[in-house]
Design an enzyme around this catalytic site. Structure first.
Site: not given
Length: 451
Positions: A34, A39, A150, A153, A155, A222, A226, A324
């Site tokens: 969370l 969240t 989904e 990669v 966001g 990173d 991806k 984000g």
């Protein structure tokens, strides 16, 4: 790393049998974590108004957290929050496990245990998938469940499902992506400001765009995770992460960026997978000089973009926020929705995501109500006071002008170009109708809306 499972999993939504027949009463989620993404996912599921109606059939049944005492941005019943994550993946009531805790362990073990127990899995964990995808998807295929990724990669950019479904009839030959927002932000700042790498990195850490330890981002690790996932989908084969060539942006200097600019290029950290000698592919991450005319050259800041090229589709580009809470939660929730539809279709037909759910016509606002900016070009007689008369007519209908320029002549007629501020189209049209009556105005040859 591809999951070719075609069977519906062992778990099924609860069904009530009564006088009205079968009734679908919801899919129970077990969410692991969370934090920021967890969240955001809970907030999206709790605020389902105006979204797909199937979201209302999804129940947040258990949420695994490290501490029960922490203040949180979402409100959940005390019975929902637990600290025993294994209890969630072992709970027979849980039908979909959502892994948003990050890290390699215990995420990998919990995903595998959920699969073993016949549960579908949604994950945003690119590191686990790129490293242990073969193990995870083999187990999922054997168990007859789905693993959805989904959010792993790009966001909130929907690229995984298009590669698996919409574009799957194409022969894909190249996937090129800006898939790390931190490095793209740094390179953009270096380009626009002429700043040094170290200075921009420090600022990015202060703003929260870069981690305290930025190694995974600036060394390309990173992005390598991806592109390994994207390549596995595009080329229908598993990728060993150690086979991905990886080079970061530490060595890129503001001098390099300045020279690239003079030569007509921008420097981007690209993740590239392409067929070089079929069936062999090249898969790599490295800084690249990109021609300014290339579709990826204008992708700046923390945004991501993925360019897919194939036959017969040609080029398709997916663009949007690469990270984000809201963006990633959007991707997580879309996977949850797909699984819920799969479970629902096993008891009622047809699949609610494939059928038309439109019952009523949308209310369409008349074009007169549109609020936009306008560009208008007038041909007028070369007389004093013409611009003033135009301004008066516009003012009579509340049209505010951003600029008015006399650009020259066409024959004996003066050419005047006007750009407005935002205006209601109906008001603008009334002003034009009055302008048409002016003796000094010959014609209005161009009228365009401005974005």
């Amino acid at each position: 790393m591809t999951n070719n499972t075609s069977r519906v999993g062992k778990t099924h939504p609860t069904i009530i049998v009564g006088e009205i027949g079968l009734k679908f009463v919801g899919v129970k989620l077990g969410i692991l974590g969370l934090g920021t993404v967890g969240t955001g996912t809970v907030q999206l599921l709790q605020d389902s108004a105006g979204r797909h109606p199937l979201l209302q059939d999804i129940e947040i049944y258990r949420v695994g957290v490290r501490s029960l005492d922490k203040n949180r941005a979402v409100k959940l019943p005390e019975s929902v929050l637990i600290t025993d994550l294994e209890a969630i993946v072992n709970d027979p009531q849980v039908e979909i496990v959502v892994e948003v805790m990050g890290g390699l362990e215990p995420a990998r073990s919990l995903i595998l245990k959920a699969i073993e127990n016949g549960k579908h899995v949604v994950t945003a964990n690119k590191a686990v998938i790129s490293r242990f995808g073969a193990e995870i998807f083999t187990a999922a295929n054997q168990a007859g469940v789905y693993v959805m990724l989904e959010a792993a990669v790009g966001g909130g950019i929907p690229v995984i499902q298009p590669l698996k479904q919409s574009l799957s009839v194409n022969c894909i030959h190249t996937v090129t992506g800006i898939v790390n927002g931190t490095t793209n932000y740094i390179l953009t700042r270096m380009q626009t400001e002429g700043s040094d790498f170290s200075d921009v990195l420090t600022d990015a850490q202060r703003l929260g765009y870069a981690e305290a330890d930025p190694t995974a981002d600036i060394d390309g690790l990173d992005a390598a995770d991806k592109i390994a996932i994207l390549a596995s989908l595009a080329f229908d084969g598993r990728i060993k992460l150690q086979d991905v060539y990886c080079e970061g942006i530490r060595q890129v200097s503001k001098t390099d960026i300045a020279y690239a600019e003079k030569l007509g290029f921008v420097i981007k950290l690209l993740a590239i997978a392409n067929k070089v000698n079929p069936p062999a592919i090249s898969i790599r991450v490295h800084p690249t000089l990109v021609p300014k005319a290339h579709p990826l050259a204008s992708i700046n800041g923390v945004y991501n973009a993925i360019l897919v090229e194939g036959e017969p589709i040609g080029q398709v580009m997916f663009f949007g926020p690469g990270a984000g809470a809201g963006a990633t939660a959007s991707a997580v929730a879309s996977d949850i929705l797909n699984l819920a539809a799969t479970l629902k279709a096993s008891t009622t037909t047809p699949n609610p995501l494939l059928t038309c759910r439109h019952q009523d016509y949308c209310q369409i606002a008349p074009i007169e109500e549109l609020v936009t900016r306008f560009y208008a070009r007038f041909l007028t007689k070369d007389q004093p006071g013409v611009i003033g008369k135009l301004g008066t007519c516009f003012g009579n209908y509340g049209v505010s002008l951003e600029s008015v320029v006399q650009t020259g002549f066409q024959g004996e007629l003066a050419e005047i170009v006007v750009v407005t501020h935002d205006v209601r189209e109906g008001d603008f049209r009334q002003a034009l109708a009055e302008i048409h009556t002016l003796e000094a105005v010959d014609s209005i040859p161009s009228l365009l809306r401005v974005l």
